[in-house]
Design a protein around this motif. Sequence first.
Motif, PDB file in Angstrom:
ATOM      1  N   ASN A  69      -9.217  96.922  26.136  1.00 31.83           N
ATOM      2  CA  ASN A  69      -8.396  97.189  27.324  1.00 31.83           C
ATOM      3  C   ASN A  69      -7.082  96.396  27.328  1.00 31.83           C
ATOM      4  O   ASN A  69      -6.475  96.189  28.383  1.00 31.83           O
ATOM      5  CB  ASN A  69      -9.175  96.882  28.614  1.00 31.83           C
ATOM      6  CG  ASN A  69     -10.369  97.799  28.796  1.00 31.83           C
ATOM      7  OD1 ASN A  69     -10.252  99.009  28.645  1.00 31.83           O
ATOM      8  ND2 ASN A  69     -11.524  97.211  29.089  1.00 31.83           N
ATOM      9  N   GLN A  70      -6.647  95.948  26.152  1.00 34.43           N
ATOM     10  CA  GLN A  70      -5.399  95.192  26.065  1.00 34.43           C
ATOM     11  C   GLN A  70      -4.390  95.869  25.140  1.00 34.43           C
ATOM     12  O   GLN A  70      -3.187  95.756  25.359  1.00 34.43           O
ATOM     13  CB  GLN A  70      -5.671  93.768  25.561  1.00 34.43           C
ATOM     14  CG  GLN A  70      -6.578  92.956  26.478  1.00 34.43           C
ATOM     15  CD  GLN A  70      -6.776  91.544  25.975  1.00 34.43           C
ATOM     16  OE1 GLN A  70      -5.830  90.744  25.931  1.00 34.43           O
ATOM     17  NE2 GLN A  70      -8.006  91.222  25.590  1.00 34.43           N
ATOM     18  N   GLY A  71      -4.876  96.535  24.129  1.00 35.15           N
ATOM     19  CA  GLY A  71      -3.984  97.183  23.188  1.00 35.15           C
ATOM     20  C   GLY A  71      -3.899  98.679  23.418  1.00 35.15           C
ATOM     21  O   GLY A  71      -4.522  99.242  24.326  1.00 35.15           O
ATOM     22  N   GLU A  72      -3.101  99.327  22.572  1.00 36.15           N
ATOM     23  CA  GLU A  72      -2.978 100.777  22.575  1.00 36.15           C
ATOM     24  C   GLU A  72      -3.396 101.312  21.213  1.00 36.15           C
ATOM     25  O   GLU A  72      -3.318 100.604  20.203  1.00 36.15           O
ATOM     26  CB  GLU A  72      -1.534 101.193  22.884  1.00 36.15           C
ATOM     27  CG  GLU A  72      -1.074 100.828  24.283  1.00 36.15           C
ATOM     28  CD  GLU A  72       0.362 101.260  24.535  1.00 36.15           C
ATOM     29  OE1 GLU A  72       1.086 101.561  23.549  1.00 36.15           O
ATOM     30  OE2 GLU A  72       0.769 101.297  25.713  1.00 36.15           O
ATOM     31  N   LEU A  73      -3.833 102.559  21.188  1.00 39.60           N
ATOM     32  CA  LEU A  73      -4.232 103.175  19.928  1.00 39.60           C
ATOM     33  C   LEU A  73      -3.006 103.751  19.232  1.00 39.60           C
ATOM     34  O   LEU A  73      -2.244 104.525  19.820  1.00 39.60           O
ATOM     35  CB  LEU A  73      -5.264 104.273  20.166  1.00 39.60           C
ATOM     36  CG  LEU A  73      -6.627 103.828  20.717  1.00 39.60           C
ATOM     37  CD1 LEU A  73      -7.600 104.997  20.705  1.00 39.60           C
ATOM     38  CD2 LEU A  73      -7.199 102.658  19.936  1.00 39.60           C
ATOM     39  N   ILE A  74      -2.835 103.357  17.973  1.00 41.09           N
ATOM     40  CA  ILE A  74      -1.725 103.829  17.158  1.00 41.09           C
ATOM     41  C   ILE A  74      -2.280 104.767  16.096  1.00 41.09           C
ATOM     42  O   ILE A  74      -3.228 104.427  15.379  1.00 41.09           O
ATOM     43  CB  ILE A  74      -0.988 102.652  16.480  1.00 41.09           C
ATOM     44  CG1 ILE A  74      -0.537 101.633  17.532  1.00 41.09           C
ATOM     45  CG2 ILE A  74       0.193 103.166  15.673  1.00 41.09           C
ATOM     46  CD1 ILE A  74       0.408 102.190  18.573  1.00 41.09           C
ATOM     47  N   GLU A  75      -1.698 105.958  15.985  1.00 41.96           N
ATOM     48  CA  GLU A  75      -2.190 106.936  15.020  1.00 41.96           C
ATOM     49  C   GLU A  75      -1.667 106.622  13.631  1.00 41.96           C
ATOM     50  O   GLU A  75      -0.480 106.352  13.435  1.00 41.96           O
ATOM     51  CB  GLU A  75      -1.770 108.348  15.428  1.00 41.96           C
ATOM     52  CG  GLU A  75      -2.352 109.432  14.525  1.00 41.96           C
ATOM     53  CD  GLU A  75      -2.056 110.840  15.013  1.00 41.96           C
ATOM     54  OE1 GLU A  75      -2.536 111.796  14.372  1.00 41.96           O
ATOM     55  OE2 GLU A  75      -1.346 110.977  16.036  1.00 41.96           O
ATOM     56  N   GLY A  76      -2.581 106.638  12.656  1.00 39.29           N
ATOM     57  CA  GLY A  76      -2.220 106.427  11.264  1.00 39.29           C
ATOM     58  C   GLY A  76      -2.768 107.541  10.397  1.00 39.29           C
ATOM     59  O   GLY A  76      -3.267 108.559  10.893  1.00 39.29           O
ATOM     60  N   ALA A  77      -2.711 107.345   9.094  1.00 37.44           N
ATOM     61  CA  ALA A  77      -3.140 108.385   8.158  1.00 37.44           C
ATOM     62  C   ALA A  77      -4.636 108.660   8.256  1.00 37.44           C
ATOM     63  O   ALA A  77      -5.084 109.799   8.078  1.00 37.44           O
ATOM     64  CB  ALA A  77      -2.771 107.985   6.734  1.00 37.44           C
ATOM     65  N   ASN A  78      -5.431 107.616   8.549  1.00 37.22           N
ATOM     66  CA  ASN A  78      -6.886 107.767   8.552  1.00 37.22           C
ATOM     67  C   ASN A  78      -7.498 107.838   9.943  1.00 37.22           C
ATOM     68  O   ASN A  78      -8.709 107.978  10.075  1.00 37.22           O
ATOM     69  CB  ASN A  78      -7.531 106.605   7.789  1.00 37.22           C
ATOM     70  CG  ASN A  78      -7.134 106.587   6.329  1.00 37.22           C
ATOM     71  OD1 ASN A  78      -7.071 107.635   5.696  1.00 37.22           O
ATOM     72  ND2 ASN A  78      -6.860 105.400   5.799  1.00 37.22           N
ATOM     73  N   GLY A  79      -6.660 107.699  10.972  1.00 36.85           N
ATOM     74  CA  GLY A  79      -7.210 107.757  12.316  1.00 36.85           C
ATOM     75  C   GLY A  79      -6.367 106.985  13.302  1.00 36.85           C
ATOM     76  O   GLY A  79      -5.148 106.844  13.143  1.00 36.85           O
ATOM     77  N   TYR A  80      -7.036 106.442  14.328  1.00 38.28           N
ATOM     78  CA  TYR A  80      -6.364 105.724  15.404  1.00 38.28           C
ATOM     79  C   TYR A  80      -6.878 104.287  15.414  1.00 38.28           C
ATOM     80  O   TYR A  80      -8.086 104.049  15.387  1.00 38.28           O
ATOM     81  CB  TYR A  80      -6.644 106.391  16.747  1.00 38.28           C
ATOM     82  CG  TYR A  80      -6.229 107.844  16.795  1.00 38.28           C
ATOM     83  CD1 TYR A  80      -4.990 108.222  17.299  1.00 38.28           C
ATOM     84  CD2 TYR A  80      -7.084 108.837  16.320  1.00 38.28           C
ATOM     85  CE1 TYR A  80      -4.607 109.553  17.332  1.00 38.28           C
ATOM     86  CE2 TYR A  80      -6.712 110.169  16.350  1.00 38.28           C
ATOM     87  CZ  TYR A  80      -5.474 110.525  16.854  1.00 38.28           C
ATOM     88  OH  TYR A  80      -5.094 111.841  16.874  1.00 38.28           O
TER      89      TYR A  80
END
Length: 274
Positions: A11-22
Motif C-alpha cells: 500500500n505504499q508503492g505503485e505497480l510498474i508494467e515491465g516485459a514480464n509483468g507488473y
Amino acid sequence: MNGNLNCPVCNQGELIEGANGYLCNHFKSMDDKCSFRIFKTYFGKNMTDDIVKQLCDNKETVFFDDFVNKDNKPFGAKLTIVDGYIKPQFDNQEQIKLQSECPKCGKGVVVTNKAFACEDYFNDKACDLYIGKKIAEVELSNDDAETLLNGNSTDYRTDFISNNGKEFGAKLSLDENYHLKFDFEILKCPKCKTGNVSSNNKAYGCSNYRDENIKCDFTIWREVSGNKIMLNDLIDLCNGKKTGVKLFKPKDADQYKAQFQLNNEYKLDIVKVS
C-alpha cells in the motif's frame, strides 16, 4: 494499462508494467522494500488489464474455468493474493480441503473441479500428487479420495468402463509413487485356491483360467435365469453360503422363489424355497 495501480500488498508503492509483468516500485532500502509482482500469465491464462485491476482492488479475481496445469490438465479457480504471492483458490465460494493430508509431502489436499490435488501441486508443482476425479467413467467421491490418501483401497465396483466401452470391475489404490492403480481381485478363487476372482462385463472368473498348469474354469455369469448376481452374492457363494432369496419368472411355468448356491463342482445350483 491506463492509470497507475496501487500495490495491494504494501500500500505504499505503485505497480510498474515491465516485459514480464507488473512490479511494485516501493524501495527505500534493502530492509524497506516490496517485492510483490504480477506475472503476465498464470496457469496458461494471460493477465489482462481487467484481471490485474481485480487483484489490486480486491486481492482476488473472479472464478475462471480455463486454467491449465503443467500437465496440460484443465482446472477451475480464482486467483488470490496470499502472504504477498498470487495463488489459486479452487472453489468460487470457499476452498474445500480434505481431512487427510498429502501422503507424499504432508501438506493439505484440495478439491478442485477436476481432481484432488496437493495444495503445492499448483505452486510450480512442488508436489505432484494429483488424483483425477473421473477414472474410467466413474466419478470419485470425497470419501473415495480420503480412503486412497490413507493408504487403503476403495470398495470393489463393477461399473468402470474400458476404452472399448466394456464394463469391468476393480478397486482403486495408490502405488508406491502415489499414482492411481487398478486392483482387479475381489477374493481368492474357491475352486483352485490360488487364483483371484475378478469381473468383466459378463461374468466373474478365476485369473488362473489361462494358466496351462492349472486351467481353472471357475466362472459365475453376472446374470442367471433373469437374476443378477451382485457382488455380495458372489462373496456369499465363494464363502460357501447361499445367496439371498430371488424371484424367478420362467416363461412357461409359474414364478417361484429360490436361492443360488455352489455345488461340489463349483457350479451354480438353484435351490427352491417354500
